[in-house]
Design an enzyme around this catalytic site. Structure first.
Site, mmCIF file in Angstrom:
data_model
loop_
_atom_site.group_PDB
_atom_site.id
_atom_site.type_symbol
_atom_site.label_atom_id
_atom_site.label_comp_id
_atom_site.label_asym_id
_atom_site.label_seq_id
_atom_site.Cartn_x
_atom_site.Cartn_y
_atom_site.Cartn_z
ATOM 1 N N CYS A 47 46.676 13.808 -105.261
ATOM 2 C CA CYS A 47 45.412 13.262 -104.744
ATOM 3 C C CYS A 47 45.734 12.012 -103.938
ATOM 4 O O CYS A 47 46.718 11.330 -104.210
ATOM 5 C CB CYS A 47 44.508 12.932 -105.928
ATOM 6 N N HIS A 68 47.272 12.184 -111.787
ATOM 7 C CA HIS A 68 46.065 12.112 -112.632
ATOM 8 C C HIS A 68 45.188 13.342 -112.548
ATOM 9 O O HIS A 68 44.106 13.360 -113.111
ATOM 10 C CB HIS A 68 45.251 10.867 -112.244
ATOM 11 N N CYS A 175 40.281 16.041 -111.122
ATOM 12 C CA CYS A 175 39.887 14.965 -110.187
ATOM 13 C C CYS A 175 39.159 15.507 -108.963
ATOM 14 O O CYS A 175 37.941 15.454 -108.899
ATOM 15 C CB CYS A 175 41.052 14.079 -109.750
HETATM 16 N N1 LIG Z 1 35.709 8.030 -106.465
HETATM 17 C C1 LIG Z 1 36.621 8.730 -107.099
HETATM 18 O O1 LIG Z 1 36.543 8.964 -108.322
HETATM 19 C C2 LIG Z 1 37.769 9.300 -106.326
HETATM 20 C C3 LIG Z 1 38.485 10.375 -106.853
HETATM 21 C C4 LIG Z 1 39.476 10.956 -106.063
HETATM 22 C C5 LIG Z 1 39.775 10.457 -104.821
HETATM 23 N N2 LIG Z 1 39.091 9.366 -104.363
HETATM 24 C C6 LIG Z 1 39.339 8.817 -103.031
HETATM 25 O O2 LIG Z 1 38.687 9.653 -102.084
HETATM 26 C C7 LIG Z 1 39.355 9.561 -100.823
HETATM 27 C C8 LIG Z 1 39.655 10.951 -100.315
HETATM 28 O O3 LIG Z 1 40.638 11.577 -101.134
HETATM 29 P P1 LIG Z 1 41.389 12.921 -100.633
HETATM 30 O O4 LIG Z 1 42.384 13.249 -101.683
HETATM 31 O O5 LIG Z 1 40.400 13.930 -100.186
HETATM 32 O O6 LIG Z 1 42.150 12.300 -99.345
HETATM 33 P P2 LIG Z 1 42.742 12.987 -98.018
HETATM 34 O O7 LIG Z 1 43.695 12.017 -97.485
HETATM 35 O O8 LIG Z 1 43.181 14.372 -98.319
HETATM 36 O O9 LIG Z 1 41.465 13.105 -97.043
HETATM 37 C C9 LIG Z 1 41.000 12.050 -96.251
HETATM 38 C C10 LIG Z 1 40.555 12.615 -94.889
HETATM 39 O O10 LIG Z 1 40.028 11.537 -94.113
HETATM 40 C C11 LIG Z 1 40.431 11.696 -92.774
HETATM 41 N N3 LIG Z 1 40.387 10.393 -92.095
HETATM 42 C C12 LIG Z 1 41.305 9.388 -92.158
HETATM 43 N N4 LIG Z 1 40.883 8.348 -91.416
HETATM 44 C C13 LIG Z 1 39.706 8.704 -90.858
HETATM 45 C C14 LIG Z 1 38.784 8.047 -89.990
HETATM 46 N N5 LIG Z 1 39.007 6.812 -89.542
HETATM 47 N N6 LIG Z 1 37.653 8.713 -89.639
HETATM 48 C C15 LIG Z 1 37.413 9.973 -90.079
HETATM 49 N N7 LIG Z 1 38.258 10.645 -90.916
HETATM 50 C C16 LIG Z 1 39.382 10.011 -91.288
HETATM 51 C C17 LIG Z 1 41.832 12.296 -92.870
HETATM 52 O O11 LIG Z 1 42.171 12.969 -91.666
HETATM 53 C C18 LIG Z 1 41.677 13.246 -94.070
HETATM 54 O O12 LIG Z 1 41.293 14.549 -93.661
HETATM 55 C C19 LIG Z 1 40.588 8.682 -101.088
HETATM 56 O O13 LIG Z 1 40.299 7.335 -100.744
HETATM 57 C C20 LIG Z 1 40.782 8.797 -102.576
HETATM 58 O O14 LIG Z 1 41.482 7.703 -103.108
HETATM 59 C C21 LIG Z 1 38.088 8.793 -105.087
HETATM 60 ZN ZN LIG Z 2 42.191 11.743 -107.674
#
Ligand SMILES: NC(=O)c1ccc[n+]([C@@H]2O[C@H](COP(=O)([O-])OP(=O)(O)OC[C@H]3O[C@@H](n4cnc5c(N)ncnc54)[C@H](O)[C@@H]3O)[C@@H](O)[C@H]2O)c1
Ligand SMILES: [Zn+2]
Ligand SMILES: [Zn+2]
Length: 375
Positions: A47, A68, A175
């Site tokens: 993740c 995780h 997650c």
């Molecule tokens: N709140 C929670 O409980 C929780 C749980 C899991 C993940 N997260 C968070 O969620 C986020 C996403 O996780 P993921 O695993 O899907 O990540 P990921 O990196 O797979 O996806 C992020 C996406 O955002 C895009 N991106 C990057 N910069 C951008 C911009 N400026 N404008 C538009 N798009 C953009 C990327 O191209 C990518 O497709 C992360 O910050 C992660 O830490 C939060």
């Molecule tokens: Zn996660």
């Protein structure tokens, strides 16, 4: 021969320093103490939150065993453990549920007061680590530390799931899937016929789209700077996708025009301050709801005009999709087994655990959605 009560020597991916590759090491995993559970890992997803620790976006004590989003089988239990037994299939809980604190007892709260998300700590709740490597204690990560063949967790941070469930898929319920899906159905409470905008089309963002679709949204607009993510987003329910780099005005203005004045629900699923603000701005002034899902960079603040909220907008956020982990995971696994949703679109790569650095490179280069590491 049973390993119960003994130290287990096995392989782990240790992060010694920020911005460095993981190092596959032999570690010693101590037996579980009272109210703890030792788990043999079967599968773990990668993740972005794990990568946030590597990059320094999310501050955590090092050296650490990250990971995780996983599923495994109970190897042994400590004294007093009643909710699981050796041989049970389980999912470790990065967002634990003690069941006794004020938040656990509140019908809506889901970030338990004992959670290390409340206060970063690299140990189990008794204040010590069960991992040693080259004679040094290694930190735990958010109650789970799944980048290891065996891990030890507090009983509040593990839940039993259906014995028939495929662990190499349902690990995502630990997650990414649950966070995204719950952010739509539980945190935002997306309504029938609504218009939604989802910023970030990674594993979590795609799961938000699935949640919006399940809740009956009629328009779901995906937003990402990597257009290679669009096809998959449409496959899971996006009705259209846009790339902010294709416009010479702010993306919130584009979205407002596309939605006759503002979307009903917006989600930031990237982890950047500028997109958190864009997501807030693109939702309807008077009744729009904007949800922060992405983890923001460590110790940074957003400056915003309170007028944006005075008109009635709602700005919220949620960990793990607002779900109480112990209560909801077995139900979500049951829904998965009943084919109410599929996890296949999220899984783009499967690699042996030892190839963890390759898995992280696939994420960083934008080539994967979820890589599952198998043990
Ligand atoms: N709140 C929670 O409980 C929780 C749980 C899991 C993940 N997260 C968070 O969620 C986020 C996403 O996780 P993921 O695993 O899907 O990540 P990921 O990196 O797979 O996806 C992020 C996406 O955002 C895009 N991106 C990057 N910069 C951008 C911009 N400026 N404008 C538009 N798009 C953009 C990327 O191209 C990518 O497709 C992360 O910050 C992660 O830490 C939060
Ligand atoms: Zn996660
Ligand atoms: Zn609690």
């Amino acid at each position: 021969m049973s390993t119960a009560g003994k130290v287990i020597k096995c392989k782990a991916a240790v992060l010694w320093e920020q911005k460095k590759p993981f190092s596959i090491e032999e570690v010693e995993v101590a037996p579980p103490k009272a109210h703890e559970v030792r788990i043999k890992m079967v599968a773990t997803g990668i993740c972005r939150s794990d990568d946030h620790v590597v990059s320094g976006n999310l501050r955590w004590p090092l050296p650490v065993i990250l990971g995780h989003e996983a599923a495994g089988i109970v190897e042994s239990i400590g004294e007093g453990v009643t909710s699981v037994k050796p041989g049970d299939k389980v999912i470790p809980l990065f967002n634990p549920q003690c069941g006794k604190c004020k938040v656990c007892k509140h019908p809506e709260g889901n970030v338990c007061l004992k959670s290390s998300l409340q206060q970063p700590r690299g140990t189990l709740i008794d204040g010590t680590s069960r991992f040693t490597c080259r004679g040094k204690p290694i930190n735990h990560f958010i109650h789970t530390s799944t980048f290891c063949q065996y891990t030890v967790v507090d009983e509040m941070a593990v839940v039993k799931i259906d014995a028939a469930s495929p662990l190499e898929k349902v690990c995502l319920i630990g997650c990414g899937f649950t966070t995204g899906y719950g952010s739509a159905v539980k945190v935002a409470k997306v309504t029938q016929g609504s218009t939604c905008a989802v910023f970030g089309l990674g594993g979590v963002g795609l799961s938000v789209i699935m949640g919006c679709k399940a809740a009956g949204a009629s328009r779901i607009i995906g937003v990402d700077i990597n257009k290679d993510k669009f096809a998959k987003a449409k496959e899971v329910g996006a009705t259209e996708c846009i790339n902010p780099q294709d416009y010479n005005k702010p993306i919130e203005e584009v979205l407002k025009e596309l939605s006759d004045g503002g979307v009903d629900f917006s989600f930031e699923v990237i982890g950047r301050l500028d997109t958190m603000l864009s997501a807030l701005l693109c939702c309807q002034d008077s009744y729009g709801v904007s949800v922060i899902v992405g983890v923001p960079p460590d110790s940074q603040n957003i400056s915003m005009n309170p007028m944006l909220l005075l008109t009635g907008r709602i700005w919220k956020g949620g960990i793990f999709g607002g779900f109480k982990s112990k209560d909801s995971i077995p139900k979500l696994v049951a829904d998965f087994m009943a084919k109410r949703f599929s996890l296949d679109p999220l899984i783009t790569n499967v690699l042996p655990f030892e190839k963890i650095n390759e898995g992280f490179e696939l994420l960083r280069s934008g080539k994967s959605i979820r890589t599952i590491l198998t043990f």
